[in-house]
Design a protein around this motif. Sequence first.
Motif, PDB file in Angstrom:
ATOM      1  N   ARG A  41       0.834  -1.203   0.000  1.00  0.00           N
ATOM      2  CA  ARG A  41       0.000   0.000   0.000  1.00  0.00           C
ATOM      3  C   ARG A  41       0.864   1.247   0.000  1.00  0.00           C
ATOM      4  O   ARG A  41       1.738   1.393   0.843  1.00  0.00           O
ATOM      5  CB  ARG A  41      -0.853   0.039   1.281  1.00  0.00           C
ATOM      6  CG  ARG A  41      -1.771  -1.130   1.463  1.00  0.00           C
ATOM      7  CD  ARG A  41      -3.112  -0.866   0.837  1.00  0.00           C
ATOM      8  NE  ARG A  41      -3.914  -2.074   0.945  1.00  0.00           N
ATOM      9  CZ  ARG A  41      -4.695  -2.357   1.991  1.00  0.00           C
ATOM     10  NH1 ARG A  41      -4.786  -1.509   2.986  1.00  0.00           N
ATOM     11  NH2 ARG A  41      -5.385  -3.471   2.024  1.00  0.00           N
ATOM     12  N   ARG A  42       0.558   2.144  -0.924  1.00  0.00           N
ATOM     13  CA  ARG A  42       1.213   3.448  -0.886  1.00  0.00           C
ATOM     14  C   ARG A  42       0.330   4.365  -0.061  1.00  0.00           C
ATOM     15  O   ARG A  42      -0.882   4.422  -0.270  1.00  0.00           O
ATOM     16  CB  ARG A  42       1.358   4.029  -2.286  1.00  0.00           C
ATOM     17  CG  ARG A  42       2.241   3.184  -3.178  1.00  0.00           C
ATOM     18  CD  ARG A  42       2.423   3.816  -4.557  1.00  0.00           C
ATOM     19  NE  ARG A  42       3.707   3.412  -5.101  1.00  0.00           N
ATOM     20  CZ  ARG A  42       4.857   3.987  -4.793  1.00  0.00           C
ATOM     21  NH1 ARG A  42       4.878   5.018  -3.963  1.00  0.00           N
ATOM     22  NH2 ARG A  42       5.987   3.538  -5.294  1.00  0.00           N
ATOM     23  N   VAL A  43       0.914   5.067   0.866  1.00  0.00           N
ATOM     24  CA  VAL A  43       0.139   5.960   1.728  1.00  0.00           C
ATOM     25  C   VAL A  43       0.771   7.344   1.692  1.00  0.00           C
ATOM     26  O   VAL A  43       1.946   7.499   2.039  1.00  0.00           O
ATOM     27  CB  VAL A  43       0.107   5.450   3.184  1.00  0.00           C
ATOM     28  CG1 VAL A  43      -0.876   6.263   4.010  1.00  0.00           C
ATOM     29  CG2 VAL A  43      -0.248   3.973   3.236  1.00  0.00           C
ATOM     30  N   ALA A  44       0.002   8.314   1.251  1.00  0.00           N
ATOM     31  CA  ALA A  44       0.525   9.678   1.166  1.00  0.00           C
ATOM     32  C   ALA A  44       0.669  10.276   2.551  1.00  0.00           C
ATOM     33  O   ALA A  44      -0.094   9.935   3.467  1.00  0.00           O
ATOM     34  CB  ALA A  44      -0.402  10.546   0.325  1.00  0.00           C
ATOM     35  N   ALA A  93       3.318  -4.298   7.617  1.00  0.00           N
ATOM     36  CA  ALA A  93       4.755  -4.118   7.829  1.00  0.00           C
ATOM     37  C   ALA A  93       5.181  -2.872   7.055  1.00  0.00           C
ATOM     38  O   ALA A  93       4.881  -2.742   5.870  1.00  0.00           O
ATOM     39  CB  ALA A  93       5.517  -5.336   7.332  1.00  0.00           C
ATOM     40  N   VAL A  94       5.858  -1.979   7.722  1.00  0.00           N
ATOM     41  CA  VAL A  94       6.323  -0.765   7.052  1.00  0.00           C
ATOM     42  C   VAL A  94       7.463  -1.135   6.088  1.00  0.00           C
ATOM     43  O   VAL A  94       8.425  -1.790   6.490  1.00  0.00           O
ATOM     44  CB  VAL A  94       6.844   0.266   8.069  1.00  0.00           C
ATOM     45  CG1 VAL A  94       7.311   1.529   7.356  1.00  0.00           C
ATOM     46  CG2 VAL A  94       5.782   0.596   9.091  1.00  0.00           C
ATOM     47  N   GLU A 148       5.218   3.383   2.300  1.00  0.00           N
ATOM     48  CA  GLU A 148       4.651   2.141   1.799  1.00  0.00           C
ATOM     49  C   GLU A 148       4.577   1.111   2.913  1.00  0.00           C
ATOM     50  O   GLU A 148       5.446   1.064   3.786  1.00  0.00           O
ATOM     51  CB  GLU A 148       5.527   1.564   0.688  1.00  0.00           C
ATOM     52  CG  GLU A 148       5.532   2.377  -0.586  1.00  0.00           C
ATOM     53  CD  GLU A 148       6.579   1.836  -1.551  1.00  0.00           C
ATOM     54  OE1 GLU A 148       6.201   1.498  -2.678  1.00  0.00           O
ATOM     55  OE2 GLU A 148       7.756   1.732  -1.159  1.00  0.00           O
ATOM     56  N   ALA A 149       3.554   0.288   2.871  1.00  0.00           N
ATOM     57  CA  ALA A 149       3.421  -0.775   3.858  1.00  0.00           C
ATOM     58  C   ALA A 149       2.892  -2.032   3.179  1.00  0.00           C
ATOM     59  O   ALA A 149       2.052  -1.952   2.267  1.00  0.00           O
ATOM     60  CB  ALA A 149       2.487  -0.349   4.982  1.00  0.00           C
TER      61      ALA A 149
END
Lengths: 254, 254
Positions: free
Chosen positions: B60-63, B80-81, B130-131
């Motif tokens: 997952r991309r997280v802004a 998981a980061v 990202e995670a």
Amino acid sequence: MSATAAIQSNTALRSRSKLPAKPQRLASPCSTCFLQGVCLPCTLEGNEIDRFGNLVTGKRRVARGSALFQVGDELQYVYAVCSGAFKTVIVSSHGDETITGFHLAGDLMGLEAISGGRHGCQAIALEDSEACAIPFAALSSLALALPQLQQQMFRMLSSEITRDQGLIVRLGSMTAEQRLAAFLLSLSSRYQRLGFAADRFVLRMTREEIGSYLGLTLETVSRLFSRFQQEGLLVVRHREVTLDDIERLRRIAG
Amino acid sequence: MSATAAIQSNTALRSRSKLPAKPQRLASPCSTCFLQGVCLPCTLEGNEIDRFGNLVTGKRRVARGSALFQVGDELQYVYAVCSGAFKTVIVSSHGDETITGFHLAGDLMGLEAISGGRHGCQAIALEDSEACAIPFAALSSLALALPQLQQQMFRMLSSEITRDQGLIVRLGSMTAEQRLAAFLLSLSSRYQRLGFAADRFVLRMTREEIGSYLGLTLETVSRLFSRFQQEGLLVVRHREVTLDDIERLRRIAG
DNA sequence: CGCAATGTTGATAACAATCAAGCTCGGTGG
DNA sequence: CCACCGAGCTTGATTGTTATCAACATTGCG
């Protein structure tokens, strides 16, 4: 029997264990335990409980003030409180002690040691108490075979995280008043879960121990008890507490 | 490239992932990940890593500023980061927020949700991050088949407990000065573990966020940074920190 | 019964919070 | 390109909560 003892003794739950045990050959300690439904194996069934119970080799009696395990002890067992109460204490490099938790019947202790292989805190009995020693290696192995057990272990570890994070929030952003109110409410619901009254219980710890747990001094704790009593929230006499206005305590705790 | 960026970018570890991947048909995301040795599957071997990696369906991309998961979300994944940094935040009934943790590459988030089935905190990206999302149910199932994985999950849950209890001790019985020193040392060793310099790093969080985490106000945090600098312990310019006397910081942190 | 441990209450002090003002920097629009 | 704006940060003045110090009361254990 004193009034205090009448309020809360283990007889409430204990009496159940005096029922005749099922005439099973391999009946494990857990299958007759009065903590069924509260303790670690609570999601297991029949035969699984016995397999789990057979791990529990010994019930440890721990006198008031002595340690069930010490900082630095190798992790061999995790412990389930059977009766009585414990505190877990972290000792800093300067020797000052911080209490990180109070543990009643059904609570698991020693989980913090799994990551490092050694206990990072000590568990001291607040009164004469008993705890089941569960060998961790065997417990893990059995958890590979019993999905319910693995799941339950994950849940108990996770509960400990949730509990600790609740304490972090209280210590980090609540006033002394809010912390004590939250502490009393937490004790109240834990006693209730064990079958005791929610509004009347005996503290098993000193003011100083409460203070250590809540990041306050014993004087502040004592003053707060007095103030709560003046305000009609509770009645406190020594260690005996009666909560008179749980709703208002909840509002204070936030 | 600015001086700041040169101090710390992910290139140090990233570059490893540019090595040619082994020509394996079923190479899972984890078998080529630059976080091997730090992340959850670090004790697994060969084929086991692939079985684990196949669980990781999506990165997952997280802004910056958005949430990876929210309070109340059903537990479907633990995370998981991979890159970047997150904070986990608990929102009280009154709406005030407490930060319970900062999470760097390799850290697991969401473990607190296992016991209740729902997330009890929210995870917000401190920068574009990202995670890996790991479905928890599938992870548990696989852990029944891979003893090493089960063990590693127990360890990671236990580490979280240890970490939280460390914070409890700091919040409960340390001064503002001690808390900030301990915080900086903790960041330092975590960056070092990831292959970055131990004495020079960029804070990913504001003074206010540090304060929330340490149970202090942003003003107190700011003043402490100034004082530490005056005393020659460190140099701080905006978010860029250079630790000049780690030994003395350790003595302060206790 | 006596003493140590525990608890209460008061007076004072200290640490960190709050309130307030102004600064720095990066981004944005004129 | 520069001026402006706002988020983030710093610093100062003041307040308030809780710690500290101190004295005494109570309790329960040996």
